[in-house]
Design an enzyme around this catalytic site. Structure first.
Site, PDB file in Angstrom:
ATOM      1  N   ASP A  14      67.757 -48.284 -24.917  1.00 65.16           N
ATOM      2  CA  ASP A  14      66.892 -47.103 -25.044  1.00 65.16           C
ATOM      3  C   ASP A  14      67.361 -46.121 -26.114  1.00 65.16           C
ATOM      4  O   ASP A  14      67.101 -44.930 -26.021  1.00 65.16           O
ATOM      5  CB  ASP A  14      66.776 -46.341 -23.708  1.00 65.16           C
ATOM      6  CG  ASP A  14      66.423 -47.260 -22.569  1.00 65.16           C
ATOM      7  OD1 ASP A  14      65.547 -48.106 -22.749  1.00 65.16           O
ATOM      8  OD2 ASP A  14      67.046 -47.128 -21.502  1.00 65.16           O
ATOM      9  N   LYS A  17      65.643 -48.005 -30.738  1.00 63.75           N
ATOM     10  CA  LYS A  17      65.741 -49.077 -31.738  1.00 63.75           C
ATOM     11  C   LYS A  17      64.388 -49.417 -32.326  1.00 63.75           C
ATOM     12  O   LYS A  17      64.287 -49.790 -33.480  1.00 63.75           O
ATOM     13  CB  LYS A  17      66.331 -50.353 -31.109  1.00 63.75           C
ATOM     14  CG  LYS A  17      67.785 -50.273 -30.776  1.00 63.75           C
ATOM     15  CD  LYS A  17      68.264 -51.572 -30.200  1.00 63.75           C
ATOM     16  CE  LYS A  17      67.595 -51.935 -28.899  1.00 63.75           C
ATOM     17  NZ  LYS A  17      67.888 -51.058 -27.781  1.00 63.75           N
ATOM     18  N   GLY A  41      61.964 -52.483 -23.561  1.00 63.44           N
ATOM     19  CA  GLY A  41      60.731 -51.746 -23.800  1.00 63.44           C
ATOM     20  C   GLY A  41      60.944 -50.862 -24.996  1.00 63.44           C
ATOM     21  O   GLY A  41      61.976 -50.214 -25.100  1.00 63.44           O
ATOM     22  N   HIS A  42      60.043 -50.912 -25.949  1.00 60.10           N
ATOM     23  CA  HIS A  42      60.190 -49.987 -27.062  1.00 60.10           C
ATOM     24  C   HIS A  42      58.863 -49.339 -27.400  1.00 60.10           C
ATOM     25  O   HIS A  42      57.807 -49.930 -27.257  1.00 60.10           O
ATOM     26  CB  HIS A  42      60.837 -50.636 -28.290  1.00 60.10           C
ATOM     27  CG  HIS A  42      60.547 -52.087 -28.448  1.00 60.10           C
ATOM     28  ND1 HIS A  42      61.379 -53.070 -28.003  1.00 60.10           N
ATOM     29  CD2 HIS A  42      59.479 -52.706 -28.988  1.00 60.10           C
ATOM     30  CE1 HIS A  42      60.845 -54.240 -28.266  1.00 60.10           C
ATOM     31  NE2 HIS A  42      59.706 -54.058 -28.867  1.00 60.10           N
ATOM     32  N   GLN A 222      68.006 -54.148 -25.554  1.00 61.94           N
ATOM     33  CA  GLN A 222      69.017 -53.461 -24.731  1.00 61.94           C
ATOM     34  C   GLN A 222      70.115 -52.862 -25.611  1.00 61.94           C
ATOM     35  O   GLN A 222      69.865 -52.465 -26.722  1.00 61.94           O
ATOM     36  CB  GLN A 222      69.611 -54.415 -23.676  1.00 61.94           C
ATOM     37  CG  GLN A 222      68.647 -54.763 -22.543  1.00 61.94           C
ATOM     38  CD  GLN A 222      67.812 -55.989 -22.833  1.00 61.94           C
ATOM     39  OE1 GLN A 222      68.281 -56.952 -23.411  1.00 61.94           O
ATOM     40  NE2 GLN A 222      66.567 -55.967 -22.418  1.00 61.94           N
ATOM     41  N   GLY A 413      62.744 -37.056 -34.793  1.00 58.54           N
ATOM     42  CA  GLY A 413      61.467 -37.005 -34.084  1.00 58.54           C
ATOM     43  C   GLY A 413      60.895 -38.401 -33.978  1.00 58.54           C
ATOM     44  O   GLY A 413      61.373 -39.323 -34.645  1.00 58.54           O
TER      45      GLY A 413
HETATM   46  P1  IMP Z   1      67.958 -56.929 -16.069  1.00 52.69           P
HETATM   47  O1  IMP Z   1      68.077 -57.081 -17.537  1.00 52.69           O
HETATM   48  O2  IMP Z   1      66.536 -56.706 -15.597  1.00 52.69           O
HETATM   49  O3  IMP Z   1      68.642 -58.021 -15.319  1.00 52.69           O
HETATM   50  O4  IMP Z   1      68.729 -55.577 -15.652  1.00 52.69           O
HETATM   51  C1  IMP Z   1      70.133 -55.461 -15.747  1.00 52.69           C
HETATM   52  C2  IMP Z   1      70.530 -54.055 -16.184  1.00 52.69           C
HETATM   53  O5  IMP Z   1      70.142 -53.846 -17.515  1.00 52.69           O
HETATM   54  C3  IMP Z   1      69.888 -52.929 -15.366  1.00 52.69           C
HETATM   55  O6  IMP Z   1      70.804 -51.857 -15.246  1.00 52.69           O
HETATM   56  C4  IMP Z   1      68.715 -52.512 -16.232  1.00 52.69           C
HETATM   57  O7  IMP Z   1      68.319 -51.176 -15.981  1.00 52.69           O
HETATM   58  C5  IMP Z   1      69.320 -52.673 -17.599  1.00 52.69           C
HETATM   59  N1  IMP Z   1      68.328 -52.916 -18.652  1.00 52.69           N
HETATM   60  C6  IMP Z   1      67.678 -54.060 -18.912  1.00 52.69           C
HETATM   61  N2  IMP Z   1      66.867 -53.917 -19.965  1.00 52.69           N
HETATM   62  C7  IMP Z   1      67.029 -52.661 -20.401  1.00 52.69           C
HETATM   63  C8  IMP Z   1      66.490 -51.929 -21.506  1.00 52.69           C
HETATM   64  O8  IMP Z   1      65.702 -52.414 -22.328  1.00 52.69           O
HETATM   65  N3  IMP Z   1      66.910 -50.645 -21.628  1.00 52.69           N
HETATM   66  C9  IMP Z   1      67.816 -50.090 -20.773  1.00 52.69           C
HETATM   67  N4  IMP Z   1      68.346 -50.738 -19.746  1.00 52.69           N
HETATM   68  C10 IMP Z   1      67.965 -52.009 -19.562  1.00 52.69           C
END
Ligand code: IMP
Length: 426
Positions: A14, A17, A41-42, A222, A413
């Site tokens: 988050d 990116k 998610g972006h 991530q 921004g």
């Molecule tokens: P998983 O990837 O759904 O197995 O989640 C494992 C951990 O990674 C959890 O703490 C999620 O909140 C975190 N996580 C997975 N994808 C993202 C992302 O795109 N942004 C932030 N945290 C993420």
């Protein structure tokens, strides 16, 4: 200028990116995603329009070709939804290619993800419940179904039958809804028909592009602190967001990577469970969350907020070989009188400059801070580094000094225009 670059998140994901990838993608011919799935998610904003993507790289708006690499786990339903979402908004998706070696997320992966979280009781990872962990588990157990097999009706049927039987043993044990082969096969076979034209050997395509001198951007999802090896295990995702993941997850050799840009927030955030040493559980934290719009794109969860953590970003520099930093959301820190930056941890009375390997030790780490004066000027329209208030310039320079990585981009921004380029990468 470089031919290839990897973009990684330097914290817990988050970092924004999407916006930086979108900018760098304008210089690249190909954009390749190398790990993760629709847990990411972006959000990208331009011309007063906002797009939210999960699987498809943000480069989709600009690049000549978009690749979903072999290191990814792909939920076909989610992919098709995203393709249709883009098409409905007049964004072409004909340039998307999907690796025939990427793994497929099937309904039982989501059910097992939820079940595992339930069974962990007070040790929950806080997953996005998108089936990511179970899909990677199958990959490494060598029972997963790859895209190339998924689009071959006979192979898909054979493998799915075995998988459904195996997974139903577990699901029925805990009285969870079980899948029937016919139900899943009929639905997913239609998805396979839709996806088939996109599937190919993407490593081969990337290699050809490299030989033709095309510029390639590798996009990590991530962040490095969620890396299965180098993150805060077990509170991590099940893949390798670090830059090295790009080589395995895209099918290129390490010698092909020229630059690694680490995207960093001017502060820290984290969703889900796990320690966040610089966490601000107070009004200032609430203020930053509100101004920075710190709510998850995938789950809508409020993100936890903290001061900038130099130990974390130095760790990322080391394990990802960062050559440049992109500092995002600097504007969010405007109007805070005194800013703190964590430069070390105190662990059991000792000062350390690294991230301990166990969660128990990491949870005991207390941040060692330095303080810097903030600024009050609105910086959202600033176009050149020299025009930033001196205190903001000093804050950026301090981040460079702590992390030992030059700052190459500053974002003030959400819009494409609100970006300062200190050094061109591609
Ligand atoms: P998983 O990837 O759904 O197995 O989640 C494992 C951990 O990674 C959890 O703490 C999620 O909140 C975190 N996580 C997975 N994808 C993202 C992302 O795109 N942004 C932030 N945290 C993420």
């Amino acid at each position: 200028m470089a031919q290839t670059a990897v973009v990684v998140g330097t914290q817990w994901g988050d970092e924004g990116k999407g916006k930086i990838t979108d900018y760098l993608a304008s210089k690249a011919n190909y954009v390749v995603r190398y790990q993760g799935g629709n847990n990411a998610g972006h959000t990208i904003e331009f011309n007063n329009e906002q797009f939210k993507l999960k699987l498809i790289p943000s480069g989709v708006f600009r690049a000549e070709k978009i690749i979903l690499g072999n290191g990814m786990v792909i939920n076909p339903e989610s992919l098709i939804e995203e393709i249709k979402y883009l098409n409905d908004r007049n964004v072409s998706t004909n340039h998307i290619r999907i690796s025939n070696r990427a793994h497929v997320i099937l309904p039982y992966h989501l059910e097992i993800d939820a079940l595992q979280e339930e069974l962990r009781q007070d040790q929950k990872v806080g997953t996005t419940k998108k089936g990511i962990g179970p899909a990677y588990t199958d990959k490494y157990a060598r029972t997963g179904i790859r895209m190339g097999e998924f689009i071959d009706k006979e192979t898909f049927a054979e493998k799915l039958k075995y998988q459904i039987d195996e997974k139903n043993v577990l699901l029925s044990k805990y009285n969870k809804p079980i899948n029937t082969f016919e139900e899943v096969f009929n639905k997913y076979n239609q998805y396979a028909d839709y996806i088939r034209p996109f599937v190919t050997d993407t490593s081969y395509e990337i290699d050809e592009a490299l030989q033709q001198g095309k510029k390639i951007l590798f996009e990590g999802a991530q962040g490095v602190m969620l890396d299965i090896d180098h993150g805060t295990y077990p509170y991590v995702t099940s893949s390798n967001p670090s830059a090295a993941g790009a080589t395995v997850g895209a099918g290129i050799g390490p010698t092909k990577i020229d630059e690694v840009v680490g995207v960093v927030k001017a502060y820290s955030t984290r969703v889900g469970e796990g320690a966040l040493p610089t966490e601000l559980k107070n009004e200032l934290g609430d203020y930053i969350r509100k101004v920075g719009r710190e709510y998850g794109t995938v789950t809508g969860r409020a993100r936890r907020v903290g001061w900038f953590d130099g130990v974390i970003v130095s760790h990322t520099r080391r394990v990802s070989g960062l050559t440049g930093l992109s500092i995002n959301l600097l504007d969010v820190l405007t109007n805070i009188e005194t800013l703190k930056l964590c430069v070390a941890y105190e662990l059991d009375g000792e000062v350390i400059h690294f991230v301990p390997s166990t969660i128990k030790e990491f949870e005991r780490c207390k941040p060692v801070y330095i303080e810097m004066p903030g600024w009050t000027e609105n910086i959202t329209q600033v176009k050149h580094f020299e025009d930033l208030p001196l205190n903001a310039q000093n804050y950026v320079r301090k981040i460079e000094e702590i992390t030992k990585v030059p700052v190459v981009i500053i974002s003030v921004g959400p819009d494409r225009e609100q970006t300062m380029i200190l050094k061109e990468i591609l």
